[in-house]
Enzyme design. Structure first.
Site, mmCIF file in Angstrom:
data_model
loop_
_atom_site.group_PDB
_atom_site.id
_atom_site.type_symbol
_atom_site.label_atom_id
_atom_site.label_comp_id
_atom_site.label_asym_id
_atom_site.label_seq_id
_atom_site.Cartn_x
_atom_site.Cartn_y
_atom_site.Cartn_z
ATOM 1 N N ARG A 56 35.052 36.810 40.169
ATOM 2 C CA ARG A 56 33.811 37.559 40.358
ATOM 3 C C ARG A 56 32.635 36.699 39.912
ATOM 4 O O ARG A 56 32.773 35.878 39.006
ATOM 5 C CB ARG A 56 33.831 38.850 39.527
ATOM 6 C CG ARG A 56 34.740 39.922 40.073
ATOM 7 C CD ARG A 56 34.601 41.221 39.318
ATOM 8 N NE ARG A 56 35.097 41.148 37.962
ATOM 9 C CZ ARG A 56 34.344 41.059 36.873
ATOM 10 N NH1 ARG A 56 33.020 41.030 36.977
ATOM 11 N NH2 ARG A 56 34.879 40.996 35.683
ATOM 12 N N TYR A 97 36.928 36.089 47.660
ATOM 13 C CA TYR A 97 37.735 36.393 46.475
ATOM 14 C C TYR A 97 37.740 37.910 46.223
ATOM 15 O O TYR A 97 36.682 38.564 46.285
ATOM 16 C CB TYR A 97 37.189 35.654 45.231
ATOM 17 C CG TYR A 97 37.813 36.219 43.984
ATOM 18 C CD1 TYR A 97 39.130 35.883 43.650
ATOM 19 C CD2 TYR A 97 37.158 37.172 43.221
ATOM 20 C CE1 TYR A 97 39.744 36.468 42.564
ATOM 21 C CE2 TYR A 97 37.769 37.760 42.133
ATOM 22 C CZ TYR A 97 39.066 37.402 41.811
ATOM 23 O OH TYR A 97 39.677 38.005 40.740
ATOM 24 N N LYS A 105 35.452 47.175 42.404
ATOM 25 C CA LYS A 105 34.352 47.141 41.431
ATOM 26 C C LYS A 105 33.040 47.611 42.062
ATOM 27 O O LYS A 105 32.250 48.301 41.421
ATOM 28 C CB LYS A 105 34.180 45.722 40.884
ATOM 29 C CG LYS A 105 35.430 45.140 40.243
ATOM 30 C CD LYS A 105 35.876 45.933 39.059
ATOM 31 C CE LYS A 105 36.974 45.212 38.299
ATOM 32 N NZ LYS A 105 37.481 46.010 37.182
ATOM 33 N N HIS A 151 35.488 52.220 33.644
ATOM 34 C CA HIS A 151 36.395 51.063 33.705
ATOM 35 C C HIS A 151 37.557 51.329 32.742
ATOM 36 O O HIS A 151 37.652 50.715 31.689
ATOM 37 C CB HIS A 151 35.590 49.819 33.300
ATOM 38 C CG HIS A 151 36.272 48.522 33.563
ATOM 39 N ND1 HIS A 151 35.880 47.351 32.968
ATOM 40 C CD2 HIS A 151 37.311 48.192 34.361
ATOM 41 C CE1 HIS A 151 36.652 46.361 33.384
ATOM 42 N NE2 HIS A 151 37.533 46.845 34.223
ATOM 43 N N SER A 206 37.899 42.473 29.500
ATOM 44 C CA SER A 206 39.013 41.653 29.979
ATOM 45 C C SER A 206 39.659 40.908 28.808
ATOM 46 O O SER A 206 39.047 40.738 27.750
ATOM 47 C CB SER A 206 38.539 40.682 31.046
ATOM 48 O OG SER A 206 37.556 39.862 30.506
ATOM 49 N N CYS A 227 42.182 41.864 26.968
ATOM 50 C CA CYS A 227 42.609 42.717 25.852
ATOM 51 C C CYS A 227 43.907 43.462 26.172
ATOM 52 O O CYS A 227 44.271 44.400 25.459
ATOM 53 C CB CYS A 227 41.517 43.717 25.504
ATOM 54 S SG CYS A 227 40.075 42.953 24.756
ATOM 55 N N ASP A 274 42.899 50.383 35.828
ATOM 56 C CA ASP A 274 41.582 49.739 35.832
ATOM 57 C C ASP A 274 40.404 50.704 35.918
ATOM 58 O O ASP A 274 39.390 50.470 35.272
ATOM 59 C CB ASP A 274 41.510 48.743 37.004
ATOM 60 C CG ASP A 274 40.380 47.743 36.873
ATOM 61 O OD1 ASP A 274 40.096 47.314 35.742
ATOM 62 O OD2 ASP A 274 39.773 47.391 37.901
ATOM 63 N N ARG A 288 46.047 36.185 41.067
ATOM 64 C CA ARG A 288 46.252 37.634 41.082
ATOM 65 C C ARG A 288 47.453 38.058 41.906
ATOM 66 O O ARG A 288 47.891 37.338 42.806
ATOM 67 C CB ARG A 288 45.017 38.298 41.706
ATOM 68 C CG ARG A 288 43.721 38.062 40.953
ATOM 69 C CD ARG A 288 43.593 39.026 39.826
ATOM 70 N NE ARG A 288 42.399 38.788 39.009
ATOM 71 C CZ ARG A 288 41.781 39.742 38.330
ATOM 72 N NH1 ARG A 288 42.203 40.976 38.370
ATOM 73 N NH2 ARG A 288 40.750 39.466 37.572
HETATM 74 C C1 OXD Z 1 38.149 42.834 36.010
HETATM 75 C C2 OXD Z 1 39.267 43.142 36.917
HETATM 76 O O1 OXD Z 1 37.579 41.747 36.102
HETATM 77 O O2 OXD Z 1 39.815 44.245 36.803
HETATM 78 O O3 OXD Z 1 37.815 43.703 35.185
HETATM 79 O O4 OXD Z 1 39.589 42.312 37.781
HETATM 80 MN MN MN Z 2 38.798 45.604 35.517
#
Ligand code: OXD
Ligand code: MN
Length: 587
Positions: free
Chosen positions: A69, A197, A206, A226, A248, A250, A277, A371
């Site tokens: 991102r 991407y 998102k 989130h 992220s 965690c 997510d 991913r």
């Molecule tokens: C993020 C994802 O970046 O879920 O939070 O990919």
């Molecule tokens: Mn996320």
């Protein structure tokens, strides 16, 4: 197809702009998806993996400059700059449309326009929202078909309504200098150019389910967060649900798919994944907060996923999965990533497409942000309520971050507003692996910093308003920190499945079954109330990570004060009062 006038008009306008050679309407049928997979394999966009070992799985590589991102190139294009707020990049909408249309003009020449009708949330659910994404990428079509509910039924539910989110994606020539991910919350519109991407181009995720949806939620009285959603079943067969937000790195996906420790499994505890997510939450007819996961799949980070860290995620990726930017094993047509096992391919191809010998190379085989896109239905612990149109009732909301010191293993906020304060001060320390600079604190309120589609001060106010509406039916709010370290820098709490021990205390608190000790920041457990059975951890060690150090928190309060300045007048007075309350209790 659809006769919906607003849809047909918009697609007509976009077609005139981007000039595709032809238009394909995605109907969600397996036969159509299969022919697209075949086409992607012919052009080299997809590599078909070993169909015996990984049935219906494919590998895709993005351009090397297009692997994550791009927060710096992500814009909220509200009419007033103030409405985007101090934490977002803003562009004036007319200027943004002009710039984007100039980039998009003619960019589908020689290409196909795919029209993807999709539902975020079970089709027809009162929580669900509809989107239409136009894309010139088969990769996007096939990923969206895993991550969302795609197909003809979406048109049936939409009927002739104008209530849907427009999404235009143009791959162009993936020029990073002309890459823009722009959101027009007031127009229900997203435009993404020059990327291929996932996080930038799977517009349901998102862009829609967080940035646009958070804005819709504020106006319509619900919440887009989130957060993972997890069900915990006790030996009596009662299931209680929690929603949890983490920045992220965690372990969010690991917590969402947690496997209970053996002593708990033997007693009959089970854990059910509803989402990993995103959570959309509404007040139900019973006055409680109910949540759905608007997605239909997992777009998870591959590196570090293994039999020990997350066996459920690994299982989930064994069929019907698209892998992006992982290493390829030429000998057996499978995939590999760092942290999967100790057997990297000898005869491999790395994520950039170059020959790669994992046993001698010092380069990484998989990109750190590589991913898997996997269907939720594959997950061995997917909740039986996954498709429930009314969602699941949330007993507790959990915030968390990565803190070596200061923040205890778990604490409960003093009230809803105090819980909003706790969420607003969420922070994580960067790790050496990620940035080189250890211990740099980044505040990430509710883990929504990159995803809130409007002014974050107004977002805090919306949280406070939701609490007023929920009254005594509001979920209790907690904070956890799995990452306290000892003097040698080693993690003290074992984490992973053992986090269930903390979740058990949280649920007991929600039911008034566990005691607590009051501290200046909130309520921490009595050490004896966390079940340590079967765990090699002493009560004294546990006490050390439940400890709240007044000096450390006095410094923390000063840092929060500084952080809060960012929001100026938009900071709700309730949060200012919470900070003052904390300071007074620390004296
Ligand atoms: C993020 C994802 O970046 O879920 O939070 O990919
Ligand atoms: Mn996320």
């Amino acid at each position: 197809m659809t006769q919906n006038k607003s849809v047909l008009e918009w697609i007509g306008k976009m077609k005139e702009l981007v000039c595709p050679d032809n238009v394909v309407w995605i109907d969600g049928s397996e036969s159509q998806l299969e022919s697209l997979r075949e086409e992607a394999c012919k052009t080299g966009e997809f590599i078909k993996l070993n169909q015996e070992k990984l049935p219906n799985c494919y590998l895709h590589r993005t351009a090397v400059n297009d692997v994550a991102r791009v927060e710096g190139r992500t814009f909220i294009c509200s009419r007033k700059e103030e409405d985007a707020g101090p934490t977002n990049h803003w562009m004036e909408p007319q200027q943004a449309y002009k710039m984007l249309y100039d980039i998009a003009r003619g960019s589908y020449k020689g290409r196909t326009m795919y029209v993807i009708p999709y539902s975020m949330g079970p089709i027809g659910s009162p929580f669900a929202k509809i989107g239409v994404e136009l894309t010139d990428s088969i990769y996007v079509v096939l990923n969206m078909s895993i991550m969302t509910r795609v197909g003809e039924k979406v048109w049936d539910v939409l009927g002739d309504s104008n209530d849907w989110v427009r999404g235009l994606h143009c791959k162009c020539d993936v020029d990073p200098e002309k890459r823009y991910i722009c959101h027009f919350p007031e127009d229900n519109t997203i435009i993404s150019v020059n990327s291929a991407y996932g996080g930038n181009v799977l517009l349901g995720k998102k862009c829609f389910a967080l940035r646009i949806a958070s804005y819709l939620g504020k106006n319509e009285g619900w919440m887009a967060e989130h957060m993972l959603i997890l069900g915990i079943e006790n030996p009596k067969g009662e299931v209680k649900y929690v929603a949890a937000a983490f920045p992220s790195a965690c372990g969010k996906t690991n917590l969402a798919m947690l496997i209970p420790p053996e002593v708990y499994r033997k007693k009959g505890y089970k854990v059910w994944t509803v989402g990993d997510d995103i959570a959309w939450m509404r007040i139900g007819p019973d006055g409680r907060l109910w949540a759905i996961n608007p997605e239909n799949g997992f777009f998870g980070v591959a590196p570090g996923t293994n039999e020990k860290s997350n066996p459920n995620a690994l299982r989930t990726t064994q069929s019907g999965t698209i892998f992006t930017n992982v290493a390829y094993n030429k000998d057996d047509g499978t995939v590999w990533w760092e942290g999967l096992d100790h057997n990297p391919p000898k005869n491999g191809i790395d994520w950039t497409g170059k020959p790669w010998d994992g046993t001698t190379s010092t380069e990484k085989g998989a990109h750190p942000n590589s991913r898997f896109t996997a269907p939720a239905k594959n997950c061995p612990c997917i909740s039986p309520e996954f498709d429930s149109p009314n969602g699941v009732p949330i007993s507790a909301i959990i915030f968390g971050g990565r803190r070596a010191h200061t923040t205890p293993l778990v604490y409960q906020s003093r009230s809803w507003n105090n819980g909003v304060f706790v969420g607003s001060i969420m922070a994580s320390e960067t790790t050496a692996a990620a940035t080189g600079a250890v211990g740099v604190l980044r505040r990430d309120p509710m883990a929504m910093l990159p995803f809130c589609g409007y002014n974050m001060g107004d977002y805090f106010a919306h949280w406070i308003e939701m609490g007023e509406k929920l009254g005594d039916k509001a979920p209790k709010i907690f904070n956890v920190n799995w990452f306290r370290v000892d003097e040698n820098g080693k993690f003290i709490w074992p984490g992973f499945g053992d986090n269930l021990r903390v979740l058990e205390w949280i649920l007991n608190r929600c039911e008034g079954k566990a005691d607590a000790v009051e501290t200046p920041i909130g309520y921490v457990p009595k050490a004896e109330d966390i079940n340590l059975e079967g765990l090699d951890l002493t009560l004294d060690t546990l006490k050390s990570i439940l400890y709240v150090d007044k000096d450390e928190w006095t410094k923390e309060a000063a840092d929060i004060e500084e952080f809060y300045k960012k929001f100026g007048d938009k900071l709700p007075k309730e949060l200012r009062a919470e900070l003052e309350g904390l300071k007074a209790r620390l004296k």
